[in-house]
Motif scaffolding. Sequence first.
Motif, mmCIF file in Angstrom:
data_model
loop_
_atom_site.group_PDB
_atom_site.id
_atom_site.type_symbol
_atom_site.label_atom_id
_atom_site.label_comp_id
_atom_site.label_asym_id
_atom_site.label_seq_id
_atom_site.Cartn_x
_atom_site.Cartn_y
_atom_site.Cartn_z
ATOM 1 N N HIS A 151 45.976 42.208 45.609
ATOM 2 C CA HIS A 151 44.762 42.682 44.938
ATOM 3 C C HIS A 151 44.565 44.191 44.931
ATOM 4 N N THR B 256 43.885 46.123 41.618
ATOM 5 C CA THR B 256 42.541 45.962 41.061
ATOM 6 C C THR B 256 41.573 46.914 41.744
ATOM 7 N N ASP C 154 40.745 44.519 48.586
ATOM 8 C CA ASP C 154 40.646 43.331 47.740
ATOM 9 C C ASP C 154 39.299 43.244 47.016
ATOM 10 N N CYS D 116 36.273 45.544 44.511
ATOM 11 C CA CYS D 116 36.319 46.527 43.435
ATOM 12 C C CYS D 116 34.923 47.032 43.098
ATOM 13 N N ASP E 292 40.259 34.114 43.692
ATOM 14 C CA ASP E 292 41.238 34.506 42.672
ATOM 15 C C ASP E 292 40.676 35.495 41.657
ATOM 16 N N GLY E 293 39.403 35.840 41.793
ATOM 17 C CA GLY E 293 38.808 36.831 40.911
ATOM 18 C C GLY E 293 38.466 36.357 39.526
ATOM 19 N N ARG F 155 35.158 40.232 46.954
ATOM 20 C CA ARG F 155 36.019 39.060 46.809
ATOM 21 C C ARG F 155 35.791 38.112 47.978
#
Length: 255
Positions: A15, A18, A89, A91, A122-123, A197
């Motif tokens: 991740h 991202t 992980d 953002c 898993d976003g 996340r």
Amino acid sequence: MLVSIIMPAHNAEAHIRTAIDSVLAQSFGNFELLIMDDCSTDSTVDIVRSYTDPRLKLHVLGSNLGAAGTRNYGIRQATGRYLAFLDSDDCWKPEKLAMQLAFMQANQAALSYTAYDVMSPDGTQVTGRVDVPESVTYRYLLRNTIIGCLTVMIDTAQTGLVQMPAFRGAEDTATWLTILKKGYVARGLTESLAVYRKGNVSLSSNKIQMAKLIWQVYRKNQQMSILTAMTHFPFYLWNGFRKHLRTGGSMKLVK
């Protein structure tokens, strides 16, 4: 004003792109992104080295320091007046730095935070949102650990050097408490400017572990008597339970 962004990374290949891309996409560009690789054994370092933006500064640590030690190392390398934190992980939304820096300056805040969204591991979907109050005092934070590390910005011209104590999984809360105990009031920007996340750890096991950590913060870090700690602890448990129900259950613990 330069903002120093502290990003610890350990086996973060899944991740970290991202996370980095969300920083590079900020509308406010006067920042340095300090990435501390904490002895990764995957392709994390190669991924970071593939970026050519000079604002990104990679530090490969020689020994595993854990979350608090890694952040502290990064803070000591920082050259900006303002500190911000982002795990590898999570953002940010593009206006995060610009809006929060303007907010801090307008309110002369030593410490600020924002609301944030919660996404699935898993976003692929947003599963909840953590709303925040407009201000948080020391007493309030003892009873409601509402401040998300990925949303925090600190003005070190007011606080001085910030270092996180070694309370694995609760070092961030211990840090905010130490700052607020000096008499500062944290200021909240109620717009959601970050995305957290969610982890795969079950709610029940995770909450038990977090409760033990917060109790240690009360007793060892904040040096509370058992009686004083017991007056705050039930409120922490209740508010933590409500927050995790609103955000879909589980959360990650930083290793």
